[in-house]
Design an enzyme around this catalytic site. Structure first.
Site, PDB file in Angstrom:
ATOM      1  N   ASP A 310     -23.185  50.781  16.832  1.00  0.00           N
ATOM      2  CA  ASP A 310     -22.186  51.807  17.169  1.00  0.00           C
ATOM      3  C   ASP A 310     -20.871  51.214  17.684  1.00  0.00           C
ATOM      4  O   ASP A 310     -20.811  50.047  18.070  1.00  0.00           O
ATOM      5  CB  ASP A 310     -22.733  52.711  18.290  1.00  0.00           C
ATOM      6  CG  ASP A 310     -23.845  53.617  17.801  1.00  0.00           C
ATOM      7  OD1 ASP A 310     -24.358  53.390  16.692  1.00  0.00           O
ATOM      8  OD2 ASP A 310     -24.195  54.550  18.542  1.00  0.00           O
ATOM      9  N   HIS A 364     -19.379  58.003  13.931  1.00  0.00           N
ATOM     10  CA  HIS A 364     -19.683  58.136  15.354  1.00  0.00           C
ATOM     11  C   HIS A 364     -18.598  59.006  15.998  1.00  0.00           C
ATOM     12  O   HIS A 364     -18.301  58.868  17.165  1.00  0.00           O
ATOM     13  CB  HIS A 364     -19.724  56.729  15.984  1.00  0.00           C
ATOM     14  CG  HIS A 364     -20.370  56.656  17.336  1.00  0.00           C
ATOM     15  ND1 HIS A 364     -21.369  57.509  17.731  1.00  0.00           N
ATOM     16  CD2 HIS A 364     -20.150  55.820  18.394  1.00  0.00           C
ATOM     17  CE1 HIS A 364     -21.738  57.190  18.979  1.00  0.00           C
ATOM     18  NE2 HIS A 364     -21.004  56.183  19.402  1.00  0.00           N
ATOM     19  N   HIS A 455     -24.816  47.798  19.569  1.00  0.00           N
ATOM     20  CA  HIS A 455     -23.348  47.911  19.477  1.00  0.00           C
ATOM     21  C   HIS A 455     -22.768  46.613  18.930  1.00  0.00           C
ATOM     22  O   HIS A 455     -22.950  45.561  19.552  1.00  0.00           O
ATOM     23  CB  HIS A 455     -22.760  48.224  20.861  1.00  0.00           C
ATOM     24  CG  HIS A 455     -23.248  49.521  21.428  1.00  0.00           C
ATOM     25  ND1 HIS A 455     -24.471  49.634  22.063  1.00  0.00           N
ATOM     26  CD2 HIS A 455     -22.718  50.769  21.415  1.00  0.00           C
ATOM     27  CE1 HIS A 455     -24.647  50.890  22.431  1.00  0.00           C
ATOM     28  NE2 HIS A 455     -23.607  51.601  22.061  1.00  0.00           N
TER      29      HIS A 455
HETATM   30 ZN    ZN Z   1     -20.966  55.039  21.194  1.00  0.00          ZN
END
Ligand code: ZN
Length: 504
Positions: A310, A364, A455
């Site tokens: 993400d 996202h 991430h």
């Molecule tokens: Zn996020």
């Protein structure tokens, strides 16, 4: 890797058949034309149309019924010698009207007219012409078999285009001795691939249940008059189409959305659904990419894990992660932020690399806001801006959405126009900020069908991925995208539903 085939569609069979008939008719054309060359040219009525093609005589087989008259008891015992079938000459004319071709012909008992679009792209132009002629030949043959003395046929069309997909819906009106019948023929062309596509399977089954809901919500989409009273409202919902492919079998892709025809109480209606709402269910994206082609051939019996990254793209960490994935023949899903995509050329390049390497690009949202706290318009803006940002770089819209912080409510579910993908295993990279702890935590928790939150904006996460990916693989896992995971686990992601893994 291809999706399960549903058996040969009637359209495909129809196509094959039309093709044979077309080739036959074409052969006759050529012979007759060659014969005609020796004859004197007839003056033609050129009125207000620009007659492009010479008069083309076309033989038409007589109605089967006429043969029945020759049948006698003896005829069944000893077959009658094959009689020369009476040839009916068609005088067909072709008129070039702007970007449309019109052809019509009259002969005793039969008259037909057809229009079809002309496209500049060579492949599309030829393909639609062949399809139209096949449709015409097939329908004429069918009608002649039906017998009758007065036969009329009119084939008209409406067409549309949305980035990379050309769509034509032919409306066929048959009339035999006053009996009218309508049919339709669909043609779809993928400009990116330079070939026709299967119009019947463009939309997944889930699109049709959504369509039925939309029709119910819109009640009377064509006049849209407010309900006078409850009785009328009840009448309006009566005979609503079911959410099946058959109920919405004919459509055309317009600039505003897909226009579907359906019947309600014997009346024909149409409803236009914007692409944003249907995108998840399209087998070919509006840019012409075939979704199933991005699914690799994997072992369905071996465990799978979807690693998801993400908050990127990150100009440095994302390409580094892509290299690691590539080296291990693994793929992942990247839930990117719209505003980060547009954050300079190096980020755009990183996103393009994600797409080109076969990894999955997902949304996202735009600016990582808590969607639950937003109004409907603000939610739509976060979704749309991210879609547009992604499209501006890779030429394709994302079909999956991960709401920031994994937070959602009913409005978020409804106006994301996508399946909401959260996770069931948090790598806690944001918390640990340490490679070893991330590796240890994920290895301890990982299981088949999991979706793992990570991430790709942190170097320590990418370092962790470098250790994790080969280790998970040595334990028998296949490292896959969310799309691949769902495909092999038999999950058909539905807009407005939340998925934490392949199993919950
Ligand atoms: Zn996020």
């Amino acid at each position: 890797m291809k999706r399960k085939k549903k058996g040969m569609s009637t359209l495909k069979r129809g196509l094959l058949c039309s093709w044979c008939v077309f080739m036959l008719v074409l052969t006759f054309f050529v012979i007759n034309w060659a014969m005609k060359l020796t004859k004197e040219e007839k003056p033609k009525d050129t009125d207000n149309i620009d007659v492009m093609t010479e008069v083309k005589p076309e033989p038409v087989t007589p109605p089967v019924d006429s043969e029945a008259n020759h049948n006698t008891p003896t005829a069944t015992a000893t077959p009658t010698p094959e009689a020369e079938p009476p040839q009916v000459q068609f005088e067909a004319e072709y008129a070039h009207l702007g970007n449309m071709m019109e052809t019509f012909a009259y002969t005793e008992g039969v008259s037909y007219g057809m229009r079809y679009p002309l496209y500049e792209e060579d492949g599309a132009g030829t393909a639609v012409e062949q399809f139209a002629h096949g449709l015409l030949a097939e329908t004429v043959t069918e009608m002649n078999k039906e017998g009758g003395t007065e036969r009329k046929l009119l084939i008209d069309y409406e067409d549309g285009e949305t980035d990379g997909l050309l769509s034509v819906l032919f409306h066929i009106e048959k009339e035999v001795d006053g009996r009218k019948e309508t049919e339709s023929g669909m043609w779809l062309y993928n400009k990116k691939k330079g070939e026709t596509a299967d119009a019947e399977t463009l939309f997944a089954d889930l699109a049709y249940s959504y369509l039925a809901e939309q029709v119910k919500e819109a009640k009377q989409p064509e006049d849209g008059e407010p309900d006078a009273d409850a009785d009328e409202a009840a009448e309006e919902t009566e005979g609503m189409p079911e959410g099946t492919r058959e109920a919405f079998a004919t459509y055309v892709l317009t600039a505003d959305g897909a226009k579907f025809y359906y019947e309600q109480n014997g009346q024909k209606h149409a409803i236009v659904i914007p692409y944003i709402e249907l995108h998840t269910y399209m087998a070919i994206t509006v840019n012409g990419n075939v979704v199933a082609e991005r699914i690799r051939e994997l072992d369905p019996d071996k465990p799978m894990i979807a690693l998801t990254f993400d908050d990127g793209p990150h100009y440095q960490q994302t390409p580094r992660l892509l290299e690691i994935l590539e080296k291990n023949n693994a793929r992942a899903t990247f839930f990117v932020l719209g505003d980060r995509v547009l954050w300079g050329a190096s980020n755009e390049k990183a996103l393009q690399m994600v797409y080109d390497s076969g990894n999955e690009v997902a949304s996202h949202t735009h600016a990582h806001k808590r969607l639950k706290n937003l109004t409907v318009d603000e939610i739509k803006e976060e979704i749309t801006k991210a879609r547009d940002a992604i499209f501006s770089v890779i030429g394709e819209y994302p079909t999956l959405v991960r709401p920031p912080y994994g937070g959602y409510n009913d409005d978020v579910k409804k106006y994301s126009y996508a399946p909401l993908i959260t996770w069931n295993l948090d790598s806690k990279d944001w918390d640990f900020r340490n490679t070893e702890q991330v590796v240890e935590h994920v290895l301890a928790e990982a299981g088949d069908g999991d979706i793992v939150l990570m991430h790709d904006i942190h170097w320590f996460t990418v370092d962790a991925a470098e250790i994790l990916i080969p280790e998970l693989m040595s334990r028998g896992y296949q490292i896959v995208t969310v799309q691949e995971l769902f495909y092999y686990k038999g999950v058909e992601p539905e807009n407005g539903r939340v998925y934490h893994s392949s199993y919950n």
